[in-house]
Design an enzyme around this catalytic site. Structure first.
Site, PDB file in Angstrom:
ATOM      1  N   LYS A 125       0.858  -1.070  -0.110  1.00 32.57           N
ATOM      2  CA  LYS A 125      -0.091  -0.053  -0.032  1.00 32.57           C
ATOM      3  C   LYS A 125       1.000   1.115  -0.032  1.00 32.57           C
ATOM      4  CE  LYS A 125      -2.354   3.545   1.613  1.00 32.57           C
ATOM      5  NZ  LYS A 125      -1.801   4.590   1.270  1.00 32.57           N
ATOM      6  N   GLU A 164       9.589   2.279  10.664  1.00 30.28           N
ATOM      7  CA  GLU A 164      10.800   3.120  10.113  1.00 30.28           C
ATOM      8  C   GLU A 164      10.038   4.568  10.264  1.00 30.28           C
ATOM      9  OE1 GLU A 164      12.817   1.747   6.721  1.00 30.28           O
ATOM     10  OE2 GLU A 164      13.479   0.082   7.800  1.00 30.28           O
ATOM     11  N   CYS A 195      14.149  11.111   5.436  1.00 31.73           N
ATOM     12  CA  CYS A 195      14.042  10.856   6.922  1.00 31.73           C
ATOM     13  C   CYS A 195      15.197  10.924   7.657  1.00 31.73           C
ATOM     14  CB  CYS A 195      13.497   9.473   7.072  1.00 31.73           C
ATOM     15  SG  CYS A 195      14.431   8.242   6.248  1.00 31.73           S
ATOM     16  N   GLU A 249       9.979  17.628  13.174  1.00 29.66           N
ATOM     17  CA  GLU A 249      10.398  17.208  11.961  1.00 29.66           C
ATOM     18  C   GLU A 249       9.721  18.183  10.774  1.00 29.66           C
ATOM     19  OE1 GLU A 249       9.113  13.375  10.120  1.00 29.66           O
ATOM     20  OE2 GLU A 249      11.091  13.042   9.277  1.00 29.66           O
TER      21      GLU A 249
HETATM   22  P1  NDP Z   1       2.465   9.036   6.654  1.00 29.40           P
HETATM   23  O1  NDP Z   1       2.535   8.392   8.070  1.00 29.40           O
HETATM   24  O2  NDP Z   1       1.477  10.086   6.618  1.00 29.40           O
HETATM   25  O3  NDP Z   1       1.849   7.925   5.536  1.00 29.40           O
HETATM   26  C1  NDP Z   1       2.744   6.851   5.302  1.00 29.40           C
HETATM   27  C2  NDP Z   1       1.969   5.766   4.789  1.00 29.40           C
HETATM   28  O4  NDP Z   1       1.087   5.226   5.703  1.00 29.40           O
HETATM   29  C3  NDP Z   1       1.060   6.170   3.632  1.00 29.40           C
HETATM   30  O5  NDP Z   1       0.842   5.072   2.663  1.00 29.40           O
HETATM   31  C4  NDP Z   1      -0.228   6.291   4.302  1.00 29.40           C
HETATM   32  O6  NDP Z   1      -1.288   6.534   3.334  1.00 29.40           O
HETATM   33  C5  NDP Z   1      -0.300   5.480   5.131  1.00 29.40           C
HETATM   34  N1  NDP Z   1      -1.155   5.646   6.389  1.00 29.40           N
HETATM   35  C6  NDP Z   1      -1.635   6.825   6.843  1.00 29.40           C
HETATM   36  N2  NDP Z   1      -2.461   6.461   7.796  1.00 29.40           N
HETATM   37  C7  NDP Z   1      -2.631   5.055   8.045  1.00 29.40           C
HETATM   38  C8  NDP Z   1      -3.276   4.390   9.043  1.00 29.40           C
HETATM   39  N3  NDP Z   1      -4.009   4.906   9.786  1.00 29.40           N
HETATM   40  N4  NDP Z   1      -3.249   2.949   8.611  1.00 29.40           N
HETATM   41  C9  NDP Z   1      -2.025   2.545   7.971  1.00 29.40           C
HETATM   42  N5  NDP Z   1      -1.607   3.252   7.162  1.00 29.40           N
HETATM   43  C10 NDP Z   1      -1.760   4.702   6.975  1.00 29.40           C
HETATM   44  O7  NDP Z   1       3.829   9.521   6.411  1.00 29.40           O
HETATM   45  P2  NDP Z   1       4.167  10.429   4.937  1.00 29.40           P
HETATM   46  O8  NDP Z   1       3.776   9.569   3.628  1.00 29.40           O
HETATM   47  O9  NDP Z   1       3.855  11.903   5.360  1.00 29.40           O
HETATM   48  O10 NDP Z   1       5.885  10.063   5.078  1.00 29.40           O
HETATM   49  C11 NDP Z   1       6.803  11.112   5.545  1.00 29.40           C
HETATM   50  C12 NDP Z   1       7.081  10.672   6.762  1.00 29.40           C
HETATM   51  O11 NDP Z   1       7.814   9.332   6.609  1.00 29.40           O
HETATM   52  C13 NDP Z   1       8.146  11.419   7.586  1.00 29.40           C
HETATM   53  O12 NDP Z   1       7.896  11.414   8.973  1.00 29.40           O
HETATM   54  C14 NDP Z   1       9.410  10.615   7.494  1.00 29.40           C
HETATM   55  O13 NDP Z   1      10.522  10.874   8.465  1.00 29.40           O
HETATM   56  C15 NDP Z   1       9.019   9.399   7.295  1.00 29.40           C
HETATM   57  N6  NDP Z   1      10.147   8.636   6.727  1.00 29.40           N
HETATM   58  C16 NDP Z   1      10.762   7.552   7.407  1.00 29.40           C
HETATM   59  C17 NDP Z   1      11.860   6.895   6.865  1.00 29.40           C
HETATM   60  C18 NDP Z   1      12.554   5.975   8.026  1.00 29.40           C
HETATM   61  O14 NDP Z   1      13.244   4.915   7.364  1.00 29.40           O
HETATM   62  N7  NDP Z   1      12.817   6.175   8.885  1.00 29.40           N
HETATM   63  C19 NDP Z   1      12.117   6.882   5.736  1.00 29.40           C
HETATM   64  C20 NDP Z   1      11.251   7.748   4.842  1.00 29.40           C
HETATM   65  C21 NDP Z   1      10.338   8.653   5.594  1.00 29.40           C
HETATM   66  P3  NDP Z   1      -1.736   7.781   2.457  1.00 29.40           P
HETATM   67  O15 NDP Z   1      -0.670   8.310   1.802  1.00 29.40           O
HETATM   68  O16 NDP Z   1      -2.934   7.462   1.748  1.00 29.40           O
HETATM   69  O17 NDP Z   1      -2.118   8.791   3.768  1.00 29.40           O
END
Ligand code: NDP
Length: 498
Positions: free
Chosen positions: A183, A258, A292, A390
């Protein structure tokens, strides 16, 4: 340079379930925009819970009845090497559409396509080399590990470098014999739509890879709560990770989280300052700052502070902002108008929390789209929001320190603990400082260079669990312990009389 739409973009992006492209239930769709004009250029299927159920059922069938989990590691490895070959052979196209969909500069998107291929190669090799220890109690017992794939892996990924992030989960999950439901993030579904053809061409059997698109709160949530999905690998925001952890807990699922970061780059006066400058600028402004592991807090020793800040600001002002498809572009457009608003709000907050020395709003010549000028705040206090939170954009906070102890305290003074970068020519200090830092990863005198064998992950609010190398194998498999008696069984004879 004009901003032309890449040729042959799909007019709709579908789900992929059990080897077939399908619409979502009732034909539900959502708009997909590109970040330079913020215009809708296509629509993507928006999966409901019922669609997720279908995808999980297909993956479960492929796991229970299909050949994938039972294949010899070498057979799966060959197929995954083909996946890597195909990704490599399409890296121009991939980079082009990734850059179009996400706003990433094309040269950096290309690097990510290569990394995606490398993720597949690495795990294709690892699974053939993988072995576990056998232990022996002489004359009595032999113990070995029977490693088994867990079943249907639920993979949930963010929008920054989306294709690469997806590959980081797909490669180990598939290499170890699981079937998957992916997803991806809703902001960036375009490159995810390439996976079905890539897997099909490489020979991955139907049902092994399934793609669902749509809102995290609906499709992602249904995957997290699905009883037939025993593990979730999630990359994204820390608050989403916490919510997923709560939602998965009644099912006692395997979880790898992550999450976000606010990583420090610590520059001591005895560092190679030219190298430190290159790396600390790149660390926060590459990938549009949507990274990230960005070193988004730069801590600088007082004796070099003024000079370092001046040079840092100069470099930030000279960064080439441009169209994502221009090879000269160093910073492109942020992924989405909502994210742009968030980053801009931090730029405004920063103006009362620090001394603005570069950027501070929209760059000149970019009145439209999600453009933010590389922004540098100096003299930022640790209690400032731009020090603590962040931002995930091209915004950096610089703070001076006087002693090693103060630098360490500052480095650890946020809720996050993903990465850290330390610049010093003093070997003892480098190691001792690294050991004191509360983070999952530390780079000494180095930019963020990944070795896929090393553990990847964070501490504190930056995550739970480790992936990378054998840690990924551990996460995606069950290590079943088998014990065999070599001689007579040494059981106390209950009920046998004296
Ligand atoms: P989100 O947490 O908003 O979304 C990540 C994924 O989770 C998306 O596919 C999103 O869907 C989905 N999602 C959202 N809500 C739910 C839920 N309730 N249940 C299950 N899935 C859900 O993060 P972002 O996409 O905004 O990404 C940015 C973030 O990711 C930053 O905080 C960044 O630091 C972190 N990140 C961490 C990394 C690491 O390795 N530690 C690497 C890269 C990024 P949808 O898009 O439809 O909302």
């Amino acid at each position: 340079m004009t901003y032309e739409k890449p040729a042959d973009l799909p007019d709709k992006i579908q789900l992929f379930i059990d080897g077939e492209f399908v619409d979502a239930e009732g034909g539900a769709q959502f708009d997909v925009i590109e970040p330079v004009s913020n215009e809708v250029y296509t629509r993507a299927a928006s999966a409901s819970k019922a669609d997720v159920d279908r995808a999980v059922a297909a993956a479960k069938r492929a796991f229970d009845e299909g050949p994938w989990p039972k294949m010899l590691p070498r057979e799966r490895s060959r197929i995954l090497h083909k996946v890597a070959d195909i990704v490599e052979s399409r890296d121009d196209r991939l980079a082009l559409i990734e850059s179009w969909d996400s706003g990433l500069p094309i040269t950096q998107a290309k690097g990510q396509a290569r990394r995606a291929a490398e993720n597949f190669r690495f795990f294709a090799d690892l699974i053939v080399a993988e072995h576990d220890n056998v232990t022996k109690v002489p004359g009595r017992q032999i113990n070995y590990v029977n490693r088994k794939p867990k079943g249907v892996a639920g993979l949930i990924t963010p929008w920054n470098v989306p294709f690469m992030q997806e590959s980081w989960k797909l490669a180990p999950a598939l290499a170890t014999g699981n079937t998957v439901v992916l997803k991806p993030a809703s902001y960036t579904p375009l490159s995810a739509a390439l996976w079905p053809e890539i897997f099909r061409e490489a020979g991955v059997p139907d049902g092994v890879f399934n793609l669902i698109l749509g809102s995290g709160g609906v499709a992602g949530d249904a995957l997290v709560k699905h009883p037939d999905v025993p593990l979730i690998s999630f990359t994204g925001d820390s608050s989403t990770g916490a919510m997923i952890s709560t939602n998965a807990s009644p099912f006692l699922k395997g979880l790898s989280l992550e999450l976000g970061g606010k990583s420090p780059s610590v520059v001591f006066a005895d560092a190679d300052l030219e190298e430190a400058l290159d790396a600390t600028v790149f660390s926060v402004f590459s990938l549009n700052g949507e990274r990230c592991t960005a070193g988004s807090r730069v801590l600088v020793e007082r004796s070099i502070y003024d000079d370092f800040v001046a040079r840092y600001a100069e470099r930030a002002k000279n960064i080439v902002i441009g169209l994502p498809n221009d090879p000269k572009t160093e910073v492109g457009a942020l992924v989405h108008p909502s994210h742009f608003e968030k980053v801009m709000s931090y730029v405004e907050i920063g103006k009362s929390e620090g001394r603005l020395v570069a950027g501070g709003g929209r760059p000149e010549g970019f009145p439209e789209g999600n453009y933010v000028a590389p922004t540098v705040f100096a003299d930022v206090k640790p209690e400032a929001r731009i020090f603590q939170e962040e931002i995930f954009g091209p915004v950096v906070a610089i703070t001076p320190f006087d002693t090693d102890e103060e630098a360490l305290k500052l480095a650890n003074d946020t809720k996050y603990g993903l990465a850290a970068y330390v610049w010093t020519s003093n070997l003892k200090r480098a190691h001792n400082f690294a050991h004191g830092i509360e983070s999952g990863m530390v780079w000494l005198n180095s930019n963020n260079v990944r070795d896929l064998r090393t553990p990847f992950g964070g501490v504190k609010a930056s995550g739970l669990g480790r992936e990378g190398g054998y840690r990924s194998v551990d996460f995606y498999t069950t290590a079943q312990s088998i014990q065999i008696t070599l001689n007579e069984a040494h059981s106390p004879r209950f009920g046998a009389g004296s």
